[in-house]
Structure formats: structure tokens, C-alpha cells
Scaffold this motif. Sequence first.
Motif, PDB file in Angstrom:
ATOM      1  N   ARG A 235       3.979   2.462 -13.310  1.00 41.57           N
ATOM      2  CA  ARG A 235       3.618   3.257 -12.173  1.00 41.57           C
ATOM      3  C   ARG A 235       2.326   3.789 -12.014  1.00 41.57           C
ATOM      4  O   ARG A 235       1.910   4.622 -11.109  1.00 41.57           O
ATOM      5  N   ALA A 236       1.319   3.441 -13.045  1.00 44.14           N
ATOM      6  CA  ALA A 236      -0.021   4.008 -12.966  1.00 44.14           C
ATOM      7  C   ALA A 236      -0.867   2.670 -12.798  1.00 44.14           C
ATOM      8  O   ALA A 236      -1.018   1.772 -13.554  1.00 44.14           O
ATOM      9  N   ASN A 237      -1.908   2.944 -11.950  1.00 44.58           N
ATOM     10  CA  ASN A 237      -2.779   1.881 -11.723  1.00 44.58           C
ATOM     11  C   ASN A 237      -4.293   2.804 -12.088  1.00 44.58           C
ATOM     12  O   ASN A 237      -4.650   3.907 -11.813  1.00 44.58           O
ATOM     13  N   PHE A 238      -5.143   2.011 -12.554  1.00 41.95           N
ATOM     14  CA  PHE A 238      -6.472   2.440 -13.131  1.00 41.95           C
ATOM     15  C   PHE A 238      -7.531   1.526 -12.596  1.00 41.95           C
ATOM     16  O   PHE A 238      -7.459   0.342 -12.530  1.00 41.95           O
TER      17      PHE A 238
ATOM     18  N   MET B  59       3.048  12.218 -15.345  1.00 39.18           N
ATOM     19  CA  MET B  59       4.011  11.119 -15.027  1.00 39.18           C
ATOM     20  C   MET B  59       4.909  11.084 -15.929  1.00 39.18           C
ATOM     21  O   MET B  59       6.042  10.759 -15.621  1.00 39.18           O
ATOM     22  N   HIS B  60       4.807  11.427 -17.399  1.00 31.34           N
ATOM     23  CA  HIS B  60       5.591  11.395 -18.218  1.00 31.34           C
ATOM     24  C   HIS B  60       6.765  12.344 -17.945  1.00 31.34           C
ATOM     25  O   HIS B  60       7.833  12.177 -18.338  1.00 31.34           O
ATOM     26  N   GLU B  61       6.219  13.396 -17.172  1.00 34.38           N
ATOM     27  CA  GLU B  61       7.292  14.644 -17.213  1.00 34.38           C
ATOM     28  C   GLU B  61       7.910  14.429 -15.555  1.00 34.38           C
ATOM     29  O   GLU B  61       9.010  15.044 -15.410  1.00 34.38           O
ATOM     30  N   ARG B  62       7.481  13.694 -14.841  1.00 30.84           N
ATOM     31  CA  ARG B  62       7.859  13.554 -13.516  1.00 30.84           C
ATOM     32  C   ARG B  62       8.292  12.153 -13.218  1.00 30.84           C
ATOM     33  O   ARG B  62       7.114  11.335 -12.851  1.00 30.84           O
ATOM     34  N   SER B  63       9.245  11.310 -13.290  1.00 30.62           N
ATOM     35  CA  SER B  63       9.678  10.065 -13.137  1.00 30.62           C
ATOM     36  C   SER B  63       9.585   9.630 -11.677  1.00 30.62           C
ATOM     37  O   SER B  63       9.373   8.298 -11.570  1.00 30.62           O
ATOM     38  N   TYR B  64       9.451  10.410 -10.722  1.00 28.55           N
ATOM     39  CA  TYR B  64       9.130  10.063  -9.262  1.00 28.55           C
ATOM     40  C   TYR B  64       7.886   9.848  -8.973  1.00 28.55           C
ATOM     41  O   TYR B  64       7.424   9.640  -7.855  1.00 28.55           O
ATOM     42  N   VAL B  65       6.740  10.242  -9.928  1.00 30.22           N
ATOM     43  CA  VAL B  65       5.611  10.140  -9.494  1.00 30.22           C
ATOM     44  C   VAL B  65       4.740   9.010  -9.848  1.00 30.22           C
ATOM     45  O   VAL B  65       5.174   8.224 -11.098  1.00 30.22           O
ATOM     46  N   SER B  66       3.961   8.326  -9.161  1.00 32.56           N
ATOM     47  CA  SER B  66       3.137   7.163  -9.362  1.00 32.56           C
ATOM     48  C   SER B  66       1.754   7.577  -9.076  1.00 32.56           C
ATOM     49  O   SER B  66       1.391   8.637  -8.567  1.00 32.56           O
ATOM     50  N   GLY B  67       0.731   7.017  -9.513  1.00 32.43           N
ATOM     51  CA  GLY B  67      -0.543   7.482  -9.415  1.00 32.43           C
ATOM     52  C   GLY B  67      -1.736   6.576  -9.604  1.00 32.43           C
ATOM     53  O   GLY B  67      -1.499   5.404 -10.121  1.00 32.43           O
ATOM     54  N   ILE B  68      -2.849   6.871  -9.288  1.00 29.79           N
ATOM     55  CA  ILE B  68      -4.053   6.028  -9.544  1.00 29.79           C
ATOM     56  C   ILE B  68      -5.010   6.913 -10.133  1.00 29.79           C
ATOM     57  O   ILE B  68      -5.267   8.095  -9.903  1.00 29.79           O
TER      58      ILE B  68
END
Length: 308
Positions: free
Chosen positions: A189-192, A156-165
Motif C-alpha cells: 500500500r506504500a510507494n516511495f 497506514m498501520h492504524e488505517r487499513s484503507y489508507v494507501s500512500g506515497i
Amino acid sequence: MTKQTDWPNLADEGHISETDSISLVDLAGLIDWAGIVLGKTGLENPRHEARLLVSYGLGITIEQTLYDQSRQLAEAEFACVLPLIRRRSDREPLAHITGIREFWSLEFGVGVDCLIPRPDSECIVESALDILRYPKSEAHVLDLGTGSGCLLLSVMHERSYVSGIGVDCSYEAVCRARDNSRRLKLNERANFMVGQWGAALERRFDLILCNPPYARAQEINGLMPEVSCYEPHLALDGGADGLSCYRKIAPQLSRLLIPRGMVCIEVGLGQADSVVRLFSKYGLGLHARRTDLGGVERCLVFVCLSSV
């Protein structure tokens, strides 16, 4: 007149806790002594680790330990370093002592709650970034067994259009990953979440990352003490053949991926072919193999050939 202490002799005598006769020492002497003490434990680079621990304990930079070696230290300063040397002599991981591990040139908080990020795992990040190299409006990434969150957050740090779980069965690890997302300012942008792999998820993802436990259960106690005595066995134990977690993960992947979605998964030494055969039974075709810094096949990339 400054009182000098014979650090090498003090180390040889095993008096790691002796401080009664110490008034002032210089920085170079302290590093020399700490290096000798750590060298007795079989560490690969004891002097370098001594320098790291001294700099951490005194709150100074590594550079200062190199150019300010004649600096005189008070007993109180030595007392700040002594417990750190003792802990490392007991083979407690350096990352646990400092609470920080660098991965993908980023600093991650670590502790006893999760696996310490390894440089070899960076090949998963490299593979993921290759897959995500063309800018998109958005991309959704799932990280199974997220631990510290290092894989997902590095991508995510390298790709600003990425969101993730990120999913982990350990509540403590999930808390750690959340802290790291805030540390890196990626929490929006990140959920855990706590879960058993992807069992509780109903949405689909463009890419799945995974570094599952793959050590053979009977071999864990024979690993280096930093691993066998201090890291969570839950994050290491892959069952009798090291493949038990892959068997749990494989049936879930096609359901969690969009058509032609991808998986980047880490494997242990000699496990690649077995994982390829297993995943092929669940509609996942091998796309690429990637080696780590030591030339070992470490990351397998699969493409989803059928969605369920």
C-alpha cells in the motif's frame, strides 16, 4: 577460581579499550562499568543506556540483564560489548548503534541516511488518525520529506484503507523507507520516490503529512552531538530563520490536495504563527494546533480552502 576485575577503577583510569587482563566478569559488573563510562560523557540516563547496549551486544533481552546479573561472561562476550560502549561514548546515537528506533510502538530501521524518529513527531500521527477516524473505502496520503517513512507507515498501520506515497530528496532515505515498509508488511500500500517535495506529482491527496527541516542553519552545530555530528544536516537545515522549506512547500499544497483536503505539518519552537501566516497566503486555513509531549506547539493542521 574466577578472576574478578575492578570495573569502576578501570573506567576511572580511562582504559575503555583494555581487555588484556580480562578473563571472566559477571553481567552486573559489566553493566556497572559501562554505566560509569557512559556517565562521564554527560548522558542523561547512562545506566539505562548501558543496560540496553549490553543486552544488544550479548543478544539477550533487557529482562535477562535484570534477573541474570550473576551470569559469568567470557572475554569474547566483553569484546562484543566494548565497541558499542566506545561508540556511544563518542555520542553516536543509540539508534544508529542498534539500527532500530521505536516510533508509535513500531520498530523502524534507521541509520545515517535519515533523521531518527522523535516521540514529539507522534503528534502528527495522532492528528492524522483523528482526520482519518471514520472508515472509508479508501484514502490517499502523501508524506513529504518522508525520511524513514515513520509518519506515513504509522498512519497506514492504524488505517487499513489508507494507501500512500512518500517523497524524499535523498535516494538513501527512500531506500530506507522502502525497507521499513517491507519490515512492517505495508509495502503493497506504500510507494516511495525521490523528488523535490511535491514538484513531480500530478495527482491529489486526501491528506498530506510533512516534517520538514526547521532548525536554523547557524544553530545546528550547537545542538547535542548526537544530532549535530551524526544526523544528516539535509534533514535539519531550515535556512537562516528555519522557515526556508515551508516557503518551498506552501505553494505546492493546494495543487496536491482535494477540495477540503488536510495538511498535518510539524513546526519548531516559536515557528507556528509564522507558518500559519505563510500558509494562509496559499489558500490554506488553520484547522487545529497540537502540542507535543513537552507542551510545545508541534503540529499544525490546515484545510485546503481553494484548489488550483
